[in-house]
Design a protein around this motif. Structure first.
Motif, PDB file in Angstrom:
ATOM      1  N   LEU A 131       0.961  -1.238   0.297  1.00 34.24           N
ATOM      2  CA  LEU A 131      -0.295  -0.350  -0.234  1.00 34.24           C
ATOM      3  C   LEU A 131       1.218   0.864  -0.361  1.00 34.24           C
ATOM      4  O   LEU A 131       1.971   1.594   0.799  1.00 34.24           O
ATOM      5  CB  LEU A 131      -0.895  -0.018   1.056  1.00 34.24           C
ATOM      6  N   SER A 132       0.706   1.912  -1.094  1.00 36.56           N
ATOM      7  CA  SER A 132       1.167   3.631  -0.851  1.00 36.56           C
ATOM      8  C   SER A 132       0.250   4.162  -0.418  1.00 36.56           C
ATOM      9  O   SER A 132      -1.027   4.123   0.696  1.00 36.56           O
ATOM     10  CB  SER A 132       1.400   4.317  -2.226  1.00 36.56           C
ATOM     11  N   GLY A 133       0.688   5.599  -0.301  1.00 38.61           N
ATOM     12  CA  GLY A 133      -0.106   6.759   0.586  1.00 38.61           C
ATOM     13  C   GLY A 133      -0.842   7.392  -0.863  1.00 38.61           C
ATOM     14  O   GLY A 133      -2.178   7.442   0.098  1.00 38.61           O
ATOM     15  N   ILE A 134      -1.454   6.596  -1.458  1.00 37.53           N
ATOM     16  CA  ILE A 134      -2.942   6.453  -1.890  1.00 37.53           C
ATOM     17  C   ILE A 134      -3.684   6.553  -0.699  1.00 37.53           C
ATOM     18  O   ILE A 134      -5.308   6.895  -1.019  1.00 37.53           O
ATOM     19  CB  ILE A 134      -2.972   5.676  -3.413  1.00 37.53           C
ATOM     20  N   VAL A 135      -3.531   5.339  -0.065  1.00 42.23           N
ATOM     21  CA  VAL A 135      -4.442   4.952   0.538  1.00 42.23           C
ATOM     22  C   VAL A 135      -5.290   5.864   1.813  1.00 42.23           C
ATOM     23  O   VAL A 135      -6.237   5.309   2.507  1.00 42.23           O
ATOM     24  CB  VAL A 135      -3.637   3.709   1.687  1.00 42.23           C
ATOM     25  N   THR A 136      -3.827   6.846   2.015  1.00 38.96           N
ATOM     26  CA  THR A 136      -4.531   7.614   2.852  1.00 38.96           C
ATOM     27  C   THR A 136      -5.214   9.254   2.535  1.00 38.96           C
ATOM     28  O   THR A 136      -5.623   9.941   3.297  1.00 38.96           O
ATOM     29  CB  THR A 136      -3.030   8.608   3.750  1.00 38.96           C
ATOM     30  N   ASP A 194     -11.426   5.881   0.104  1.00 42.78           N
ATOM     31  CA  ASP A 194     -12.796   4.594   0.606  1.00 42.78           C
ATOM     32  C   ASP A 194     -12.311   3.443   0.593  1.00 42.78           C
ATOM     33  O   ASP A 194     -12.878   2.533   1.336  1.00 42.78           O
ATOM     34  CB  ASP A 194     -14.112   5.056   1.206  1.00 42.78           C
ATOM     35  N   LYS A 195     -13.296   2.975  -0.694  1.00 42.06           N
ATOM     36  CA  LYS A 195     -13.248   2.183  -1.261  1.00 42.06           C
ATOM     37  C   LYS A 195     -12.072   1.154  -0.984  1.00 42.06           C
ATOM     38  O   LYS A 195     -11.095   0.280  -0.570  1.00 42.06           O
ATOM     39  CB  LYS A 195     -12.958   1.821  -3.231  1.00 42.06           C
ATOM     40  N   LEU A 196     -11.080   1.963  -1.437  1.00 46.73           N
ATOM     41  CA  LEU A 196      -9.154   1.416  -1.414  1.00 46.73           C
ATOM     42  C   LEU A 196      -9.157   0.893   0.168  1.00 46.73           C
ATOM     43  O   LEU A 196      -8.108  -0.187   0.529  1.00 46.73           O
ATOM     44  CB  LEU A 196      -7.665   1.806  -1.826  1.00 46.73           C
ATOM     45  N   GLN A 197      -9.422   2.015   1.353  1.00 49.56           N
ATOM     46  CA  GLN A 197      -9.226   1.508   2.671  1.00 49.56           C
ATOM     47  C   GLN A 197     -10.018   0.613   3.100  1.00 49.56           C
ATOM     48  O   GLN A 197      -9.804   0.081   3.978  1.00 49.56           O
ATOM     49  CB  GLN A 197      -9.928   3.176   3.392  1.00 49.56           C
ATOM     50  N   THR A 214       6.505   4.277  -0.199  1.00 50.59           N
ATOM     51  CA  THR A 214       6.032   4.969  -1.118  1.00 50.59           C
ATOM     52  C   THR A 214       5.699   5.903  -1.834  1.00 50.59           C
ATOM     53  O   THR A 214       4.677   6.724  -2.821  1.00 50.59           O
ATOM     54  CB  THR A 214       7.347   6.587  -0.476  1.00 50.59           C
ATOM     55  N   ASP A 215       6.243   5.044  -3.143  1.00 49.46           N
ATOM     56  CA  ASP A 215       6.939   4.927  -4.918  1.00 49.46           C
ATOM     57  C   ASP A 215       6.780   6.870  -4.996  1.00 49.46           C
ATOM     58  O   ASP A 215       6.672   7.061  -5.922  1.00 49.46           O
ATOM     59  CB  ASP A 215       5.425   4.653  -4.926  1.00 49.46           C
ATOM     60  N   SER A 216       8.297   7.236  -3.833  1.00 49.77           N
ATOM     61  CA  SER A 216       8.472   8.508  -3.834  1.00 49.77           C
ATOM     62  C   SER A 216       8.933   8.844  -5.058  1.00 49.77           C
ATOM     63  O   SER A 216      10.075   7.864  -5.692  1.00 49.77           O
ATOM     64  CB  SER A 216       8.821   8.908  -2.342  1.00 49.77           C
ATOM     65  N   PRO A 217       8.935   9.431  -6.322  1.00 50.19           N
ATOM     66  CA  PRO A 217       9.067  11.365  -5.764  1.00 50.19           C
ATOM     67  C   PRO A 217       7.498  11.473  -5.366  1.00 50.19           C
ATOM     68  O   PRO A 217       7.120  12.218  -5.675  1.00 50.19           O
ATOM     69  CB  PRO A 217       9.901  11.884  -6.313  1.00 50.19           C
ATOM     70  N   TRP A 218       6.563  10.316  -5.935  1.00 44.61           N
ATOM     71  CA  TRP A 218       5.335  10.972  -6.568  1.00 44.61           C
ATOM     72  C   TRP A 218       4.272  10.291  -4.749  1.00 44.61           C
ATOM     73  O   TRP A 218       4.920   9.696  -4.503  1.00 44.61           O
ATOM     74  CB  TRP A 218       5.497   9.781  -8.027  1.00 44.61           C
ATOM     75  N   LEU A 219       3.069  10.269  -5.012  1.00 41.63           N
ATOM     76  CA  LEU A 219       1.980  10.237  -4.715  1.00 41.63           C
ATOM     77  C   LEU A 219       2.738  10.457  -2.775  1.00 41.63           C
ATOM     78  O   LEU A 219       1.829   9.087  -2.005  1.00 41.63           O
ATOM     79  CB  LEU A 219       2.021   8.314  -4.415  1.00 41.63           C
ATOM     80  N   ALA A 220       2.674  11.254  -2.317  1.00 45.47           N
ATOM     81  CA  ALA A 220       3.354  11.512  -0.649  1.00 45.47           C
ATOM     82  C   ALA A 220       1.516  11.555  -0.062  1.00 45.47           C
ATOM     83  O   ALA A 220       0.887  11.872  -0.532  1.00 45.47           O
ATOM     84  CB  ALA A 220       3.145  12.901  -1.031  1.00 45.47           C
ATOM     85  N   PHE A 238      -1.720   5.361   9.252  1.00 39.33           N
ATOM     86  CA  PHE A 238      -3.009   5.727   9.041  1.00 39.33           C
ATOM     87  C   PHE A 238      -3.337   4.219   8.539  1.00 39.33           C
ATOM     88  O   PHE A 238      -4.290   3.673   9.320  1.00 39.33           O
ATOM     89  CB  PHE A 238      -3.079   6.143   7.304  1.00 39.33           C
ATOM     90  N   VAL A 239      -2.880   3.100   7.786  1.00 35.54           N
ATOM     91  CA  VAL A 239      -3.173   2.160   7.465  1.00 35.54           C
ATOM     92  C   VAL A 239      -3.142   0.988   9.123  1.00 35.54           C
ATOM     93  O   VAL A 239      -4.113   0.831   9.509  1.00 35.54           O
ATOM     94  CB  VAL A 239      -2.364   1.383   7.383  1.00 35.54           C
ATOM     95  N   ALA A 240      -2.547   1.351  10.031  1.00 37.56           N
ATOM     96  CA  ALA A 240      -2.495   1.049  11.526  1.00 37.56           C
ATOM     97  C   ALA A 240      -3.295   1.308  12.432  1.00 37.56           C
ATOM     98  O   ALA A 240      -4.701   0.161  12.578  1.00 37.56           O
ATOM     99  CB  ALA A 240      -1.104   0.481  12.505  1.00 37.56           C
ATOM    100  N   ALA A 241      -3.955   2.784  12.505  1.00 39.16           N
ATOM    101  CA  ALA A 241      -5.178   2.423  13.031  1.00 39.16           C
ATOM    102  C   ALA A 241      -6.244   1.797  12.341  1.00 39.16           C
ATOM    103  O   ALA A 241      -7.488   1.933  12.811  1.00 39.16           O
ATOM    104  CB  ALA A 241      -5.431   4.689  12.593  1.00 39.16           C
TER     105      ALA A 241
END
Ligand SMILES: [Zn+2]
Ligand SMILES: [Zn+2]
Length: 258
Positions: free
Chosen positions: A176-181, A186-189, A204-210, A230-233
């Motif tokens: 999972l990348s930052g997209i989930v945050t 909601d769907k991905l969450q 991260t897939d950095s430098p993208w998707l912070a 975020f995902v742990a919570a």
């Protein structure tokens, strides 16, 4: 506590005055102790490999991204096998299919993907798979080419839970990348809540998707902590347990990373 950024593109991050040292230091301050720097073409692979040789916290991969056009050198399985022998190369990729950013007859993408899977099986190293609007073909090709012999990761996962289970059945992990945050994710969450922890990674897939709250800014490995928190919570797990498991998963999958 230890976290791993399982997918970043360090040569593409503007590290400012301190360069790579600053990026690695800020990662360490956020308990991100290891990062996998992923190749997108053969031309810049030497830069990726050099970073991994220079810094013990960094591993490398070799591959040609599905959106890297046909104007670059098309990798043969032999090319990939040779580069995969370089010290600190722990995986083949990123490879896969992207029907969103490329159009027209994409048989070249599918053939390139097959070549990567054959190389991975030849060297016994896992695959880093990019999949965008191509889940059915990705799973079919992984099956046809017997990718379960080496396994790998579905990186930057945005597909449904059914696709996740099909990949897991082939010995794959889900990253999972930052997209989930993001607020509209909601769907991905919902998918992230259901994924088995023993097959989960973060990246991260950095430098993208912070991730939030850095969305829109340049991403870097330190920010994988935000995604992990975020995902742990979301899953009602402690950050410590989540970090322990995802880090263990990383080193189980990428056996050559140290
Ligand atoms: Zn990707
Ligand atoms: Zn990537």
């Amino acid at each position: 506590m230890q976290l791993v950024d399982s997918h970043c593109h360090l040569p593409l991050i503007d590290g400012g005055d301190e360069g790579l040292t600053g990026i690695v230091e800020r990662a360490g301050d956020a308990d991100v102790t290891h990062m996998l720097c992923v190749s997108v073409d053969l031309e810049t692979f030497p830069d990726v490999a050099a970073l991994a040789v220079a810094c013990k916290n960094i591993s490398a991969s070799v591959g040609v991204h599905p959106n890297t056009g046909t104007d670059v050198k098309e990798p043969s399985a032999d090319d990939l096998v040779n580069f995969a022998g370089v010290e600190s190369v722990v995986a083949i990729g990123e490879t896969g299919l992207d029907y969103y950013r490329s159009d027209g007859d994409l048989s070249w993408q599918r053939e390139r993907f097959r070549v990567h899977i054959r190389a991975a099986r030849a060297v016994g190293k896992p695959l880093i798979v990019h999949c965008r609007e191509a889940a059915v073909d990705v799973i079919n090709i992984l099956r046809e080419e017997q990718a379960e012999d080496v396994g790998g990761v579905m990186h930057c996962f945005v597909e449904d839970i059914d696709t996740a289970h099909k990949a897991i059945d082939l010995g794959f992990y889900i990253s999972l990348s930052g997209i989930v945050t993001f607020k509209n994710a909601d769907k991905l969450q919902g998918v992230a809540r259901q994924l088995p922890l023993e097959h989960l990674l973060v990246e991260t897939d950095s430098p993208w998707l912070a991730p939030m709250p850095h969305r829109g800014k340049q991403n870097e490995p330190a920010f994988v902590r935000k995604t992990a928190e975020f995902v742990a919570a979301l899953r009602e797990e402690s950050l410590e347990d989540f970090a322990t498991c995802t880090t263990r998963n990383f080193f189980e999958l990428f056996k050559h990373a140290v």
